[in-house]
Design a protein around this motif. Structure first.
Motif, PDB file in Angstrom:
ATOM      1  N   UNK A 408       0.804  -1.212   0.000  1.00 42.17           N
ATOM      2  CA  UNK A 408       0.000   0.000   0.000  1.00 42.17           C
ATOM      3  C   UNK A 408       0.844   1.273   0.000  1.00 42.17           C
ATOM      4  N   UNK A 409       2.119   1.119  -0.327  1.00 41.47           N
ATOM      5  CA  UNK A 409       2.959   2.287  -0.540  1.00 41.47           C
ATOM      6  C   UNK A 409       2.459   3.011  -1.781  1.00 41.47           C
ATOM      7  N   UNK A 410       2.733   4.316  -1.843  1.00 41.72           N
ATOM      8  CA  UNK A 410       2.235   5.079  -2.987  1.00 41.72           C
ATOM      9  C   UNK A 410       3.072   4.840  -4.240  1.00 41.72           C
ATOM     10  N   UNK A 411       4.345   4.549  -4.066  1.00 41.42           N
ATOM     11  CA  UNK A 411       5.210   4.340  -5.225  1.00 41.42           C
ATOM     12  C   UNK A 411       5.188   2.882  -5.656  1.00 41.42           C
ATOM     13  N   UNK A 412       4.920   2.680  -6.940  1.00 46.66           N
ATOM     14  CA  UNK A 412       4.816   1.323  -7.454  1.00 46.66           C
ATOM     15  C   UNK A 412       6.097   0.529  -7.207  1.00 46.66           C
ATOM     16  N   UNK A 413       7.237   1.152  -7.445  1.00 44.84           N
ATOM     17  CA  UNK A 413       8.481   0.388  -7.324  1.00 44.84           C
ATOM     18  C   UNK A 413       8.762   0.013  -5.863  1.00 44.84           C
ATOM     19  N   UNK A 414       8.280   0.840  -4.932  1.00 46.20           N
ATOM     20  CA  UNK A 414       8.484   0.535  -3.512  1.00 46.20           C
ATOM     21  C   UNK A 414       7.566  -0.593  -3.031  1.00 46.20           C
ATOM     22  N   UNK A 415       6.570  -0.904  -3.847  1.00 49.68           N
ATOM     23  CA  UNK A 415       5.627  -1.966  -3.457  1.00 49.68           C
ATOM     24  C   UNK A 415       6.227  -3.356  -3.561  1.00 49.68           C
ATOM     25  N   UNK A 416       7.367  -3.399  -4.197  1.00 45.53           N
ATOM     26  CA  UNK A 416       8.095  -4.664  -4.252  1.00 45.53           C
ATOM     27  C   UNK A 416       8.239  -5.156  -2.824  1.00 45.53           C
ATOM     28  N   UNK A 417       7.944  -6.400  -2.569  1.00 46.99           N
ATOM     29  CA  UNK A 417       7.899  -6.889  -1.201  1.00 46.99           C
ATOM     30  C   UNK A 417       9.244  -7.310  -0.642  1.00 46.99           C
ATOM     31  N   UNK A 418       9.162  -8.180   0.347  1.00 47.29           N
ATOM     32  CA  UNK A 418      10.337  -8.776   0.996  1.00 47.29           C
ATOM     33  C   UNK A 418      11.283  -7.743   1.577  1.00 47.29           C
TER      34      UNK A 418
END
Lengths: 432, 432
Positions: A408-418
């Protein structure tokens, strides 16, 4: 060596937190300060507004030496489970000598007396409790009335005084003291007066806003008002996180996920989870299907008995599929590891001392957790009583919680998990 | 009495569908036409763009007399499972005499010959199949090569001809014929040439766009182009649905729900579900954690072996927690009910005939399903072979699918769930 332990959420770190930290240090004059902090989900049943690593970073900048994560299974429980986990971590360090917590009553002797009753569970108290529950009172109220009758019967104190435990910090404080007794821990508990609106302005620089109202300001984009309510160091980290798109995360962002998961569950699925007593399984099953959004859902489930906070926590139990036996074993056996979120130069020294005396294995690099676990199981000298299955279950839940949070981060690239595998514990060196 | 059965998705109903319906009717000259239609999730592993009731309404307006729902457990399976369910419903009506489906080869005799081999499973064919699978071919390819060797060995046909079953409509058609044979059904299958770009413009009014490209136009808000590609009746209903905020629903809308649920699953959780063979459990577990969005996730999971359609379907199996045994029992025992989505005045007459001869219980008002089930179990004369557990499991999945689908409507008030209980089958009277 004096080591101060504190239990925090820092969601986010604000002026009131700084005041509390300073007062606690004045009181104990510790050599080191350790915080046990909620991870990415908090006790109000909500996601943390920014992630745990950045919140740990702020804590280090504000004067904490080591930050450990309170495992998620405790972080999202009511006062009893929350305190069980927090004291378990602080006691598990093997070095904490004192804990300080905010309290409305600011009366540690009173809290100790009540905690002793809860710890010892004398027959007469249990009988009163049983009777009050039979009258149909909710557990917190039945407990209060039973305690009032008990202290009156044994002339321990004025029964009216028992009502003090109705306030949120005292409720938590009572559970901290009780957990200390239950664990047979040597930690000494202290209270400091909970700072509120009654504090004089001159005693403290800046605005005193609650974490809740600061989250609201962040949501509304009123960063100027946020700036007044939090220390500069906190403000900088919050702004950096938001600019880089790692938050803010709100419960409302998770609406479709929560409602979607609930709509897919059968009533039986709810019953298997922790906390779904008193017909809550049926309410959750029914109302998740006929509510357009989370707000409507919560309004429908709510009753005198079921507070919004409890409902939010229960939604997280559904999200994380927290089964009864897992939570009960966690509450019985306590946290199984000390997960480092961050440490300072001075904290590093403390950690190296802890490596010899801690009662729980220390997890620093998550990808190596199996090695840590194996070593702990072989360490006959220390006798760590680690339950390998529970260790893994608790840690995997923390990792899952982070993986859901970052979605649920606003930046798509930051949504990468782990992130738990990618981010090393924050180290704050003297130079920074 | 001639009753035409067709298998459709109508997602949404377009000019090509109308052409197909008209051709099928010309071929059979039926007294009635029954369609079995996917509900709120379709075979490509995607949510339907508008909901099943409105799609049924269009079908009725375009000349179908009764629309039954293809239970979700079949609607989102590959050709074999999809056809098993669709033919199960049409055969279960007890009245369908003919089915017509589109086919690239348009060669029913060819399809029958191949279907017979698949139905009879002669030892030699099974031996060839086993050998081809051992060579490492995927199942569809191994099957093709085994069939080629078999028809050559037995001089049934030119083995090169077998390659015709590589095209999507023939793949489905083959499975329809096979399901007819497997069920020992008396339904006669027919093909009509699949209409494509080779059709002459004058033969058909309006644009011939695929459902996929029409969905894309709707997403892009290019309603003028949509208008050219669908019959007016369809256009009106689509516009009404969109205006009232019931759609459009796209897979992308469900991104957080899908990715969130996957991130919360352990690898073992995937393994228990249908279709997670060939290491797909590990791929789903691993890649859901490290992908920022669904697109990235699908790209990562994709390989020569795993098509996007298969991956999307598998995501829905996770969403709906479709366990192996449930899908396998469904494929073995077939659909357990005939769920009416809509009917015309003339369809009503057909339904009243069906009430005496159908092989499956008819569900009209979902809230009364238990009564329908009880009655079916007691009906010794008809001998309906209904499995009460499977009946309930299949129907509850349809209800859940609707509850998840409507969560993604644009209008908040329309997101209220339980549409399956609130919406009665669409009745299209002669006056309307």
């Amino acid at each position: 060596m004096k080591v101060l332990g504190i239990v925090v959420e820092y969601n986010p770190f604000h002026n009131g937190h700084l005041f509390h930290l300073q007062k606690a240090k004045e009181l104990i004059r510790p050599d080191y300060t350790i915080a046990v902090m909620s991870g990415n989900f908090c006790q109000r049943g909500e996601p943390a507004i920014i992630d745990k690593f950045s919140r740990a970073e702020i804590a280090l900048k504000m004067g904490v030496d080591v930050v450990f994560e309170l495992p998620t299974v405790y972080a999202i429980q009511d006062a009893g489970g929350f305190a069980r986990g927090a004291i378990g971590v602080l006691d598990g360090t093997g070095v904490v000598t004192d804990i300080v917590f905010g309290s409305e009553s600011n009366d540690i002797e009173f809290l100790k007396k009540i905690a002793e009753i809860l710890h010892e569970q004398p027959d007469l108290y249990n009988q009163f409790l049983h009777e009050e529950l039979k009258k149909g009172y909710s557990f917190p109220n039945a407990r209060k009335y039973a305690l009032m009758r008990y202290v009156e019967e044994l002339k321990i104190m004025d029964p009216e005084k028992v009502k003090l435990i109705e306030r949120s910090n005292d409720i938590l404080g009572l559970e901290y003291v009780r957990a200390i007794l239950d664990l047979g821990s040597n930690i000494t508990p202290h209270t400091i007066k909970r700072m509120g609106a009654d504090y004089k302005e001159e005693e403290f620089k800046g605005r005193l806003s609650s974490a809740t109202s600061i989250r609201k300001l962040i949501r509304e984009g009123k960063m100027d008002l946020v700036r007044e309510s939090v220390p500069e160091e906190s403000f900088e980290v919050i702004c950096r996180e938001l600019e880089e798109g790692r938050g803010p995360v709100f419960l409302e962002d998770m609406e479709k996920l929560l409602l979607g998961i609930m709509r897919l569950k059968d009533r039986d699925d709810f019953s298997k989870l922790y906390g779904f007593s008193e017909g809550l399984d049926e309410r959750f099953h029914r109302f998740s299907r006929v509510s357009s959004n989370i707000e409507e859902f919560m309004e429908k489930v709510k009753s005198k008995r079921f507070t919004f906070t409890r409902i939010r926590r229960l939604m997280l139990y559904v999200l994380f599929e927290m089964r009864k036996d897992f939570v009960e074993r966690s509450n019985e056996k306590g946290p199984q590891y000390l997960r480092i979120l961050g440490f300072t130069e001075s904290g590093r020294k403390l950690l190296s001392k802890m490596k010899k005396v801690s009662k729980l294995p220390i997890v620093s690099t998550v990808s190596l957790y199996r090695k840590v676990l194996e070593k702990a199981l072989k360490d006959e000298e220390r006798n760590m009583y680690v339950d390998p299955e529970l260790f893994e279950e608790q840690l995997l839940l923390d990792i899952k919680a982070t993986n859901v949070h970052s979605l649920f981060f606003k930046s798509d690239s930051e949504r990468k998990g782990e992130r738990d595998f990618r981010i090393q514990p924050i180290f704050l060196s003297l130079d920074t």
